[in-house]
Design an enzyme around this catalytic site. Structure first.
Site, PDB file in Angstrom:
ATOM      1  N   ARG A   8       0.851  -1.210   0.000  1.00  0.00           N
ATOM      2  CA  ARG A   8       0.000   0.000   0.000  1.00  0.00           C
ATOM      3  C   ARG A   8       0.877   1.247   0.000  1.00  0.00           C
ATOM      4  NH1 ARG A   8       0.170   4.076   2.749  1.00  0.00           N
ATOM      5  NH2 ARG A   8       0.067   2.968   4.722  1.00  0.00           N
ATOM      6  N   GLY A  60      10.806  13.342  -2.042  1.00  0.00           N
ATOM      7  CA  GLY A  60      11.865  13.584  -1.057  1.00  0.00           C
ATOM      8  C   GLY A  60      11.641  14.856  -0.260  1.00  0.00           C
ATOM      9  N   LEU A  61      11.107  14.684   0.939  1.00  0.00           N
ATOM     10  CA  LEU A  61      10.905  15.831   1.828  1.00  0.00           C
ATOM     11  C   LEU A  61      11.779  15.693   3.083  1.00  0.00           C
ATOM     12  CD1 LEU A  61       9.293  18.429   2.562  1.00  0.00           C
ATOM     13  CD2 LEU A  61       7.581  16.943   3.637  1.00  0.00           C
ATOM     14  N   SER A  81       9.639  15.782  11.532  1.00  0.00           N
ATOM     15  CA  SER A  81       8.340  16.378  11.860  1.00  0.00           C
ATOM     16  C   SER A  81       8.300  17.861  11.512  1.00  0.00           C
ATOM     17  CB  SER A  81       8.050  16.205  13.361  1.00  0.00           C
ATOM     18  OG  SER A  81       7.998  14.834  13.681  1.00  0.00           O
ATOM     19  N   ARG A 119      -2.008  10.880   3.640  1.00  0.00           N
ATOM     20  CA  ARG A 119      -2.590  10.636   4.976  1.00  0.00           C
ATOM     21  C   ARG A 119      -4.012  10.097   4.849  1.00  0.00           C
ATOM     22  NH1 ARG A 119      -0.250  16.308   7.560  1.00  0.00           N
ATOM     23  NH2 ARG A 119       1.814  15.439   7.951  1.00  0.00           N
ATOM     24  N   GLU A 125       4.113  10.403   7.483  1.00  0.00           N
ATOM     25  CA  GLU A 125       2.948  11.266   7.186  1.00  0.00           C
ATOM     26  C   GLU A 125       2.401  11.919   8.448  1.00  0.00           C
ATOM     27  OE1 GLU A 125       2.454  11.732   4.195  1.00  0.00           O
ATOM     28  OE2 GLU A 125       3.284   9.954   3.242  1.00  0.00           O
TER      29      GLU A 125
HETATM   30  C1  LIG Z   1       8.895   3.492   6.369  1.00  0.00           C
HETATM   31  C2  LIG Z   1       9.018   4.979   6.198  1.00  0.00           C
HETATM   32  C3  LIG Z   1       8.740   5.551   4.953  1.00  0.00           C
HETATM   33  C4  LIG Z   1       8.887   6.936   4.764  1.00  0.00           C
HETATM   34  N1  LIG Z   1       8.699   7.465   3.511  1.00  0.00           N
HETATM   35  C5  LIG Z   1       8.987   8.778   3.303  1.00  0.00           C
HETATM   36  C6  LIG Z   1       8.955   9.319   1.981  1.00  0.00           C
HETATM   37  O1  LIG Z   1       8.662   8.605   0.997  1.00  0.00           O
HETATM   38  N2  LIG Z   1       9.287  10.627   1.814  1.00  0.00           N
HETATM   39  C7  LIG Z   1       9.625  11.436   2.854  1.00  0.00           C
HETATM   40  O2  LIG Z   1       9.918  12.621   2.623  1.00  0.00           O
HETATM   41  N3  LIG Z   1       9.678  10.943   4.136  1.00  0.00           N
HETATM   42  C8  LIG Z   1       9.362   9.639   4.369  1.00  0.00           C
HETATM   43  N4  LIG Z   1       9.426   9.111   5.650  1.00  0.00           N
HETATM   44  C9  LIG Z   1       9.853   9.974   6.752  1.00  0.00           C
HETATM   45  C10 LIG Z   1       8.762  10.276   7.769  1.00  0.00           C
HETATM   46  O3  LIG Z   1       7.813  11.159   7.222  1.00  0.00           O
HETATM   47  C11 LIG Z   1       9.425  10.807   9.039  1.00  0.00           C
HETATM   48  O4  LIG Z   1      10.087   9.700   9.644  1.00  0.00           O
HETATM   49  C12 LIG Z   1       8.446  11.433  10.002  1.00  0.00           C
HETATM   50  O5  LIG Z   1       7.982  12.666   9.488  1.00  0.00           O
HETATM   51  C13 LIG Z   1       9.045  11.682  11.389  1.00  0.00           C
HETATM   52  O6  LIG Z   1      10.266  12.358  11.274  1.00  0.00           O
HETATM   53  P1  LIG Z   1      11.552  11.796  12.034  1.00  0.00           P
HETATM   54  O7  LIG Z   1      11.708  10.363  11.734  1.00  0.00           O
HETATM   55  O8  LIG Z   1      12.681  12.717  11.706  1.00  0.00           O
HETATM   56  O9  LIG Z   1      11.193  11.919  13.575  1.00  0.00           O
HETATM   57  P2  LIG Z   1      11.259  13.237  14.497  1.00  0.00           P
HETATM   58  O10 LIG Z   1      10.557  14.359  13.806  1.00  0.00           O
HETATM   59  O11 LIG Z   1      12.657  13.444  14.937  1.00  0.00           O
HETATM   60  O12 LIG Z   1      10.362  12.779  15.724  1.00  0.00           O
HETATM   61  C14 LIG Z   1      10.858  11.902  16.744  1.00  0.00           C
HETATM   62  C15 LIG Z   1       9.787  11.850  17.854  1.00  0.00           C
HETATM   63  O13 LIG Z   1       9.594  13.169  18.397  1.00  0.00           O
HETATM   64  C16 LIG Z   1       8.218  13.506  18.359  1.00  0.00           C
HETATM   65  N5  LIG Z   1       8.021  14.947  18.160  1.00  0.00           N
HETATM   66  C17 LIG Z   1       8.434  15.708  17.101  1.00  0.00           C
HETATM   67  N6  LIG Z   1       8.046  16.992  17.274  1.00  0.00           N
HETATM   68  C18 LIG Z   1       7.355  17.034  18.437  1.00  0.00           C
HETATM   69  C19 LIG Z   1       6.681  18.063  19.169  1.00  0.00           C
HETATM   70  N7  LIG Z   1       6.601  19.317  18.709  1.00  0.00           N
HETATM   71  N8  LIG Z   1       6.104  17.746  20.351  1.00  0.00           N
HETATM   72  C20 LIG Z   1       6.155  16.483  20.840  1.00  0.00           C
HETATM   73  N9  LIG Z   1       6.758  15.453  20.194  1.00  0.00           N
HETATM   74  C21 LIG Z   1       7.359  15.729  19.010  1.00  0.00           C
HETATM   75  C22 LIG Z   1       7.671  12.711  17.174  1.00  0.00           C
HETATM   76  O14 LIG Z   1       6.274  12.575  17.277  1.00  0.00           O
HETATM   77  C23 LIG Z   1       8.429  11.401  17.332  1.00  0.00           C
HETATM   78  O15 LIG Z   1       7.802  10.607  18.299  1.00  0.00           O
HETATM   79  C24 LIG Z   1       9.261   7.750   5.866  1.00  0.00           C
HETATM   80  C25 LIG Z   1       9.503   7.152   7.112  1.00  0.00           C
HETATM   81  C26 LIG Z   1       9.400   5.796   7.286  1.00  0.00           C
HETATM   82  C27 LIG Z   1       9.705   5.191   8.629  1.00  0.00           C
END
Ligand SMILES: Cc1cc2nc3c(=O)[nH]c(=O)nc-3n(C[C@H](O)[C@H](O)[C@H](O)COP(=O)(O)OP(=O)(O)OC[C@H]3O[C@@H](n4cnc5c(N)ncnc54)[C@H](O)[C@@H]3O)c2cc1C
Length: 390
Positions: free
Chosen positions: A92, A132-133, A140, A249, A369
């Site tokens: 998916r 690629g974002l 986040s 989403r 997402e």
């Molecule tokens: C299998 C997979 C596929 C993906 N595919 C894509 C893709 O195709 N393209 C793309 O661009 N990205 C992709 N991603 C990336 C994904 O969107 C990010 O992993 C996600 O946005 C979270 O970012 P991070 O991993 O840097 O975690 P972080 O942002 O570092 O977060 C770590 C933790 O801190 C928490 N946190 C963050 N900010 C706050 C806040 N203000 N208050 C409280 N808690 C907070 C988060 O909820 C999380 O629990 C993918 C990720 C995975 C695992």
């Protein structure tokens, strides 16, 4: 598998056409995904050969119109996502990355030339796209992105030169085209990047414990030179990628319920056959309570997905409503998959049964997402009027 999960007649809320789409995708999952998924998952293999089959099924860019896209409704797309994720979240996810992220970025924000060049091939499964974002230090909060695109030359025809690193980018190592978001002197802009452009390198992330039948990569962009025409003309600022993320989403809201339903039905079937203390596990009150609680959440979550789909088809779906669906359905789905795993006892830790695979996949689904926390903050902002992101 006999599906008696619909306790409240949700099927009666669907049109004959919607049911036909659902049943077609369900049959595809039964013949093409279920028999193979354990092997793909164990070998950490994304089955590239399934891409043209998915194109024939009509699920690539499914909800987009024109340019060779199937032009189906949001509800039909949601039902397809639900059935595909009952097979595996990784499959998916491919459909989401291709259709909701890469194709929808070009469809929403691209020039006529970009749309004509890429969308028909992507809908036909002849070209794979990625989006690629995310970066190693910007997840986040994508506003913190470091990837930078600078102009080289004078005037509107000047080239763009991109440098930076993207992380977790789905399908990047097998994609023909990447939509890359980068900071410029004029804020965040999107670029359509053929992946054979010199300076583009995608390396798959290994040793994953989740989404094993799927590919995510780190991308390095090194002095990658693009013509002026590579920029998406209609995407200015983070609104550009966010509009695409909302599409993906939305699909997840349905998809998570597919993984939950498959976990529930697996636990139900198992507990009816497995005898302990002289009778089937399903005959114990403690087991029935677990099954009933799962079924309640699947029915509520599916109704929620359908309501949001109807709003989307009517053109009125709001971002905080997408967060309600994504947060609730991922949270409930992962709880259901874990409970189902426990109900299978020792057998539940093998790939012979789906629940632990679904639970592990859903760890990714709840993270990408927008994490649980990010969607909580979106809804919190809506109900209080006070943004608490920073
Ligand atoms: C299998 C997979 C596929 C993906 N595919 C894509 C893709 O195709 N393209 C793309 O661009 N990205 C992709 N991603 C990336 C994904 O969107 C990010 O992993 C996600 O946005 C979270 O970012 P991070 O991993 O840097 O975690 P972080 O942002 O570092 O977060 C770590 C933790 O801190 C928490 N946190 C963050 N900010 C706050 C806040 N203000 N208050 C409280 N808690 C907070 C988060 O909820 C999380 O629990 C993918 C990720 C995975 C695992």
């Amino acid at each position: 598998m006999n599906d008696n999960s619909d306790l409240i007649g949700i099927e009666g809320l669907l049109s004959a056409e919607e049911i036909a789409v659902r049943d077609k995708v369900r049959a595809f999952v039964d013949t093409e995904i279920r028999p193979n998924i354990a092997g793909w998952y164990e070998r950490a293999e994304f089955p590239l050969e399934i891409v043209p089959e998915m194109a024939k099924l009509g699920v690539l860019g499914m909800h987009l119109t024109g340019y060779g896209c199937p032009g189906r409704s949001a509800v039909e797309y949601g039902l397809a996502a639900m059935e595909l994720e009952a097979g595996d979240s990784g499959l998916r996810t491919f459909v989401s990355v291709q259709g909701s992220l890469a194709m929808s970025a070009i469809h929403k924000h691209g020039s006529e030339e970009q749309k004509n060049e890429w969308l028909p091939r992507m809908a036909a499964g002849e070209a794979i796209g990625c989006f690629g974002l995310t970066e190693p230090t910007a997840g986040s909060d994508p506003a913190g992105m470091q990837t930078f695109a600078r102009r080289d030359g004078a005037g509107d025809d000047a080239d763009w030169v991109l440098n930076g690193t993207k992380r977790w980018i789905g399908l990047a190592s097998v994609a023909q085209v990447a939509v890359i978001w980068a900071m410029t002197d004029d804020g965040v802009r999107g670029f359509v990047v053929p992946t054979d452009t010199p300076g583009f390198k995608a390396v798959p992330i290994t040793q994953k414990l989740s989404m094993r039948a799927s590919i995510q990569c780190e991308i390095e962009l090194t002095d990658l030179r693009l013509p002026a025409s590579a920029m998406l003309p209609k995407a200015k600022g983070l609104r550009g990628p966010f509009e695409c993320l909302n599409e993906a989403r939305y699909g997840i809201i349905w998809g998570a319920m597919g993984a939950a339903r498959d976990s529930y039905l697996t636990a139900l079937e198992y507990s009816k056959e497995r005898l302990q203390f002289g009778k089937p596990l399903a005959g114990y009150q403690l087991t029935q309570e677990k099954l009933v609680n799962m079924a309640l959440e699947i029915n509520k979550g599916t109704l929620l997905a359908l309501q949001l789909g109807r709003l989307k088809d009517a053109g009125g779906l709001q971002p905080h409503q997408i967060s309600v669906g994504k947060l609730n359905n991922c949270r409930e789905a992962i709880a259901i998959a874990r409970e189902a795993r426990a109900m299978l006892g020792g057998n539940g830790i093998t790939l012979d049964y789906s629940p632990l695979r679904h639970a592990n996949n859903l760890e990714s689904v709840r993270t990408y997402e927008g994490t649980d926390e990010v969607h909580t903050l979106v809804i919190g902002n809506h109900v209080t009027g006070i943004p608490a992101f920073r």
